[in-house]
Design a protein around this motif. Structure first.
Motif, mmCIF file in Angstrom:
data_model
loop_
_atom_site.group_PDB
_atom_site.id
_atom_site.type_symbol
_atom_site.label_atom_id
_atom_site.label_comp_id
_atom_site.label_asym_id
_atom_site.label_seq_id
_atom_site.Cartn_x
_atom_site.Cartn_y
_atom_site.Cartn_z
ATOM 1 N N CYS A 71 142.415 51.800 -17.372
ATOM 2 C CA CYS A 71 142.231 53.256 -17.337
ATOM 3 C C CYS A 71 140.997 53.523 -18.016
ATOM 4 C CB CYS A 71 143.351 53.820 -17.913
ATOM 5 S SG CYS A 71 143.710 53.744 -19.725
ATOM 6 N N ILE A 72 140.731 54.865 -18.171
ATOM 7 C CA ILE A 72 139.472 55.521 -18.472
ATOM 8 C C ILE A 72 139.317 54.764 -20.092
ATOM 9 C CG2 ILE A 72 140.263 57.622 -19.146
ATOM 10 C CD1 ILE A 72 137.549 58.473 -18.071
ATOM 11 N N ILE A 73 140.511 54.927 -20.878
ATOM 12 C CA ILE A 73 140.363 54.566 -22.096
ATOM 13 C C ILE A 73 140.092 53.475 -22.303
ATOM 14 C CG2 ILE A 73 141.688 55.070 -24.475
ATOM 15 C CD1 ILE A 73 143.685 56.541 -23.018
ATOM 16 N N HIS A 74 140.438 52.351 -21.700
ATOM 17 C CA HIS A 74 140.047 51.153 -21.649
ATOM 18 C C HIS A 74 138.603 50.822 -21.515
ATOM 19 C CE1 HIS A 74 144.366 50.063 -20.545
ATOM 20 N NE2 HIS A 74 144.581 49.102 -21.241
ATOM 21 N N LEU A 75 138.059 51.606 -20.694
ATOM 22 C CA LEU A 75 136.475 51.237 -20.533
ATOM 23 C C LEU A 75 135.880 52.001 -21.579
ATOM 24 C CD1 LEU A 75 136.714 52.290 -16.868
ATOM 25 C CD2 LEU A 75 136.572 50.220 -17.637
ATOM 26 N N ALA A 76 136.508 53.063 -22.369
ATOM 27 C CA ALA A 76 135.761 53.699 -23.438
ATOM 28 C C ALA A 76 135.778 52.682 -24.660
ATOM 29 C CB ALA A 76 136.487 54.891 -23.929
ATOM 30 N N ALA A 77 136.480 51.588 -24.701
ATOM 31 C CA ALA A 77 136.430 50.810 -25.588
ATOM 32 C C ALA A 77 135.660 49.749 -25.546
ATOM 33 C CB ALA A 77 138.200 49.895 -25.778
ATOM 34 N N SER A 78 134.625 49.581 -24.968
ATOM 35 C CA SER A 78 133.487 48.667 -24.424
ATOM 36 C C SER A 78 132.534 48.542 -25.606
ATOM 37 C CB SER A 78 132.834 48.892 -23.053
ATOM 38 O OG SER A 78 132.247 50.192 -23.065
ATOM 39 N N LEU A 79 132.059 47.418 -25.815
ATOM 40 C CA LEU A 79 131.176 47.502 -27.075
ATOM 41 C C LEU A 79 129.748 47.921 -26.726
ATOM 42 C CD1 LEU A 79 130.771 46.369 -30.000
ATOM 43 C CD2 LEU A 79 129.948 44.006 -28.770
ATOM 44 N N TYR A 110 150.171 59.335 -21.436
ATOM 45 C CA TYR A 110 150.828 58.139 -21.108
ATOM 46 C C TYR A 110 149.700 56.832 -20.560
ATOM 47 C CZ TYR A 110 149.147 59.477 -16.346
ATOM 48 O OH TYR A 110 148.438 59.698 -15.162
ATOM 49 N N PHE A 111 148.447 57.247 -20.828
ATOM 50 C CA PHE A 111 147.576 56.057 -20.904
ATOM 51 C C PHE A 111 147.419 55.525 -22.172
ATOM 52 C CE2 PHE A 111 144.633 57.633 -17.159
ATOM 53 C CZ PHE A 111 145.392 57.024 -16.146
ATOM 54 N N TRP A 112 147.777 56.154 -23.142
ATOM 55 C CA TRP A 112 147.429 55.624 -24.747
ATOM 56 C C TRP A 112 148.214 54.018 -24.626
ATOM 57 C CZ3 TRP A 112 148.262 60.648 -28.145
ATOM 58 C CH2 TRP A 112 147.370 61.570 -27.662
ATOM 59 N N GLU A 113 149.120 54.300 -24.245
ATOM 60 C CA GLU A 113 150.004 52.752 -24.375
ATOM 61 C C GLU A 113 149.964 51.718 -23.255
ATOM 62 O OE1 GLU A 113 151.059 51.887 -27.301
ATOM 63 O OE2 GLU A 113 150.198 53.727 -28.273
ATOM 64 N N LEU A 114 149.368 52.306 -22.134
ATOM 65 C CA LEU A 114 149.208 51.649 -20.911
ATOM 66 C C LEU A 114 148.699 50.452 -21.115
ATOM 67 C CD1 LEU A 114 149.634 51.588 -17.701
ATOM 68 C CD2 LEU A 114 147.141 52.652 -17.492
ATOM 69 N N GLN A 115 149.140 49.295 -20.350
ATOM 70 C CA GLN A 115 148.528 47.909 -20.588
ATOM 71 C C GLN A 115 147.871 47.633 -19.298
ATOM 72 O OE1 GLN A 115 151.746 45.149 -21.689
ATOM 73 N NE2 GLN A 115 152.140 46.030 -23.518
ATOM 74 N N ASN A 116 146.755 47.119 -19.414
ATOM 75 C CA ASN A 116 145.911 46.372 -18.235
ATOM 76 C C ASN A 116 146.575 45.047 -17.599
ATOM 77 O OD1 ASN A 116 144.971 44.579 -20.164
ATOM 78 N ND2 ASN A 116 143.056 45.465 -20.368
ATOM 79 N N SER A 117 145.810 44.414 -16.774
ATOM 80 C CA SER A 117 146.249 43.273 -16.189
ATOM 81 C C SER A 117 146.311 42.062 -17.089
ATOM 82 C CB SER A 117 145.285 42.830 -15.055
ATOM 83 O OG SER A 117 145.132 43.944 -14.257
ATOM 84 N N SER A 118 145.742 42.171 -18.241
ATOM 85 C CA SER A 118 145.758 41.355 -19.142
ATOM 86 C C SER A 118 146.652 41.645 -20.244
ATOM 87 C CB SER A 118 144.290 41.192 -20.129
ATOM 88 O OG SER A 118 143.264 40.660 -19.266
ATOM 89 N N GLY A 119 147.630 42.731 -20.064
ATOM 90 C CA GLY A 119 148.735 43.065 -20.918
ATOM 91 C C GLY A 119 148.133 43.632 -22.386
ATOM 92 N N LYS A 120 146.896 44.365 -22.387
ATOM 93 C CA LYS A 120 146.412 44.878 -23.642
ATOM 94 C C LYS A 120 146.355 46.310 -23.427
ATOM 95 C CE LYS A 120 143.746 40.724 -24.506
ATOM 96 N NZ LYS A 120 142.313 40.080 -24.940
ATOM 97 N N THR A 121 146.662 47.054 -24.514
ATOM 98 C CA THR A 121 146.400 48.452 -24.344
ATOM 99 C C THR A 121 144.861 48.834 -24.937
ATOM 100 O OG1 THR A 121 146.906 48.529 -26.821
ATOM 101 C CG2 THR A 121 148.505 48.929 -25.241
ATOM 102 N N ALA A 122 144.605 50.085 -24.653
ATOM 103 C CA ALA A 122 143.386 50.332 -24.998
ATOM 104 C C ALA A 122 142.864 50.144 -26.359
ATOM 105 C CB ALA A 122 142.959 51.804 -24.381
ATOM 106 N N GLU A 127 139.883 46.891 -30.520
ATOM 107 C CA GLU A 127 139.738 46.091 -31.472
ATOM 108 C C GLU A 127 139.365 44.533 -31.349
ATOM 109 O OE1 GLU A 127 143.896 46.149 -33.017
ATOM 110 O OE2 GLU A 127 143.500 47.906 -34.083
ATOM 111 N N GLU A 128 139.532 44.160 -30.263
ATOM 112 C CA GLU A 128 138.976 42.699 -29.673
ATOM 113 C C GLU A 128 137.451 42.903 -29.412
ATOM 114 O OE1 GLU A 128 139.385 40.457 -25.532
ATOM 115 O OE2 GLU A 128 141.376 40.518 -26.636
ATOM 116 N N ASN A 129 136.978 43.917 -28.738
ATOM 117 C CA ASN A 129 135.679 44.063 -28.600
ATOM 118 C C ASN A 129 134.750 44.141 -29.730
ATOM 119 O OD1 ASN A 129 136.313 43.627 -25.893
ATOM 120 N ND2 ASN A 129 136.123 45.779 -25.369
ATOM 121 N N ARG A 134 133.155 45.322 -36.528
ATOM 122 C CA ARG A 134 133.830 45.886 -37.614
ATOM 123 C C ARG A 134 133.581 44.997 -38.886
ATOM 124 N NH1 ARG A 134 137.787 44.451 -40.239
ATOM 125 N NH2 ARG A 134 138.605 42.776 -38.900
ATOM 126 N N LYS A 135 133.735 43.602 -38.725
ATOM 127 C CA LYS A 135 133.290 42.749 -39.959
ATOM 128 C C LYS A 135 132.113 43.125 -40.460
ATOM 129 C CE LYS A 135 136.595 39.197 -38.619
ATOM 130 N NZ LYS A 135 136.895 37.689 -38.232
#
Length: 231
Positions: A71-79, A110-122, A127-129, A134-135
Motif C-alpha cells: 500500500c502507499i505506506i509501504h512505499l513511504a518506508a523506502s530508503l 486499516y493500512f497501518w497493519e496491512l501486510q504485503n506479499s512478503s507478510g510485512k507491515t509498513a 525498520e528493515e530498510n 538507524r545504527k
C-alpha cells in the motif's frame, strides 16, 4: 496506456486539468503503482501536497495496492531522502521517519497493519530498510551527546565553584562576604544566575546520559530525538 510517472509533470503543470482528469487516477506503471504512490516512494514533497489537495480522485489513489501487495505506506518506508534534505545520517533518518509518519496519517487506518506479499507491515518494512541507517544515526547522536556532555560538565563545574567563590572575598573579622555586606541585591541576583546555570547544566547532563546509554528505536527519530538530541 502511458506510464504513470509521465503523468506527474502534466499533473503539476495544469491545476484545473488535473483536478478533472479521471485517467490520472487509473494510470499505473509496470509495478501497478499510480502517480501518488510513485511520488510517495520518490518522496517528492511538493508533488505529494499538490496531488493530495488538487486531484479529485485522491481517495482512489490512496486505496490502491501494487502488484507486490504494497500500500502507499509501504512505499513511504523506502530508503532515501530528496536532494533538498540536509546531509548527514541523523537528519536523513529523521526526515525519513517524518515522511513515513506523514503518509501514514494521511492514509486509511486499516493500512497501518496491512501486510504485503512478503507478510510485512509498513512499519516492519521501514525498520528493515533503515536498519543500517538507524545504527549510523544512533552512533552519530551518541557522539554528539558525548561532546556536548563534556561542555555541560565544564559549565556545571564552573558554576558550582563560583557559588563558593564569591567576588570580593570575605571580611576578616566577621567572615561575612564583602559583596553581600555592600550589595545585597546584586549578591542574590548573582546567586540566582549561578544556581540557574548549575541546574540547567545538571539537567542537560541527565538528558545526554539518557541518550548515550539508551538504545534507539526507529520511531524515536520522529519525536524524542529531534527534541532532545544536541543538534
Amino acid at each position: 496506456m502511458r506510464p504513470a510517472w509521465s503523468w506527474v509533470s502534466e499533473e503539476a503543470g495544469g491545476r484545473e486539468e488535473a483536478c478533472g482528469d479521471k485517467e490520472s487516477a487509473h494510470t499505473f506503471d509496470e509495478n501497478g503503482r499510480n502517480i501518488l504512490q510513485i511520488v510517495v516512494e520518490k518522496k517528492h514533497l511538493f508533488l505529494h501536497d499538490y496531488l493530495m489537495s488538487a486531484v479529485i480522485h485522491k481517495d482512489r489513489m490512496l486505496s490502491d495496492i501494487d502488484f507486490e501487495g504494497n500500500c502507499i505506506i509501504h512505499l513511504a518506508a523506502s530508503l532515501g531522502s530528496p536532494p533538498s534534505t540536509p546531509s548527514g545520517v541523523l537528519l536523513q533518518m529523521m526526515w525519513d521517519v517524518l515522511w513515513f509518519k506523514r503518509v501514514k496519517y494521511d492514509s486509511y487506518p486499516y493500512f497501518w497493519e496491512l501486510q504485503n506479499s512478503s507478510g510485512k507491515t509498513a512499519l516492519q518494512v521501514l525498520e528493515e530498510n533503515h536498519e543500517t541507517l538507524r545504527k549510523d544515526a544512533e552512533k552519530t547522536t551518541k557522539e554528539l551527546a558525548n561532546c556536548t556532555l563534556i561542555v555541560s560538565v565544564l559549565i556545571a563545574t564552573i558554576n558550582f565553584a563560583a557559588v563558593f567563590t564569591v567576588p570580593g572575598g570575605f571580611e576578616q573579622k566577621s567572615g561575612n562576604s564583602v559583596y553581600l555586606m555592600n550589595k545585597h541585591w546584586e549578591f542574590f541576583l548573582l546567586m540566582f544566575y549561578l544556581a540557574g546555570g548549575l541546574f540547567a547544566a545538571l539537567f542537560t547532563m541527565g538528558t545526554l546520559l539518557s541518550i548515550i546509554f539508551l538504545r534507539f528505536d526507529t520511531e524515536d527519530f520522529y519525536a524524542a530525538l529531534p527534541w532532545n538530541a544536541p543538534v
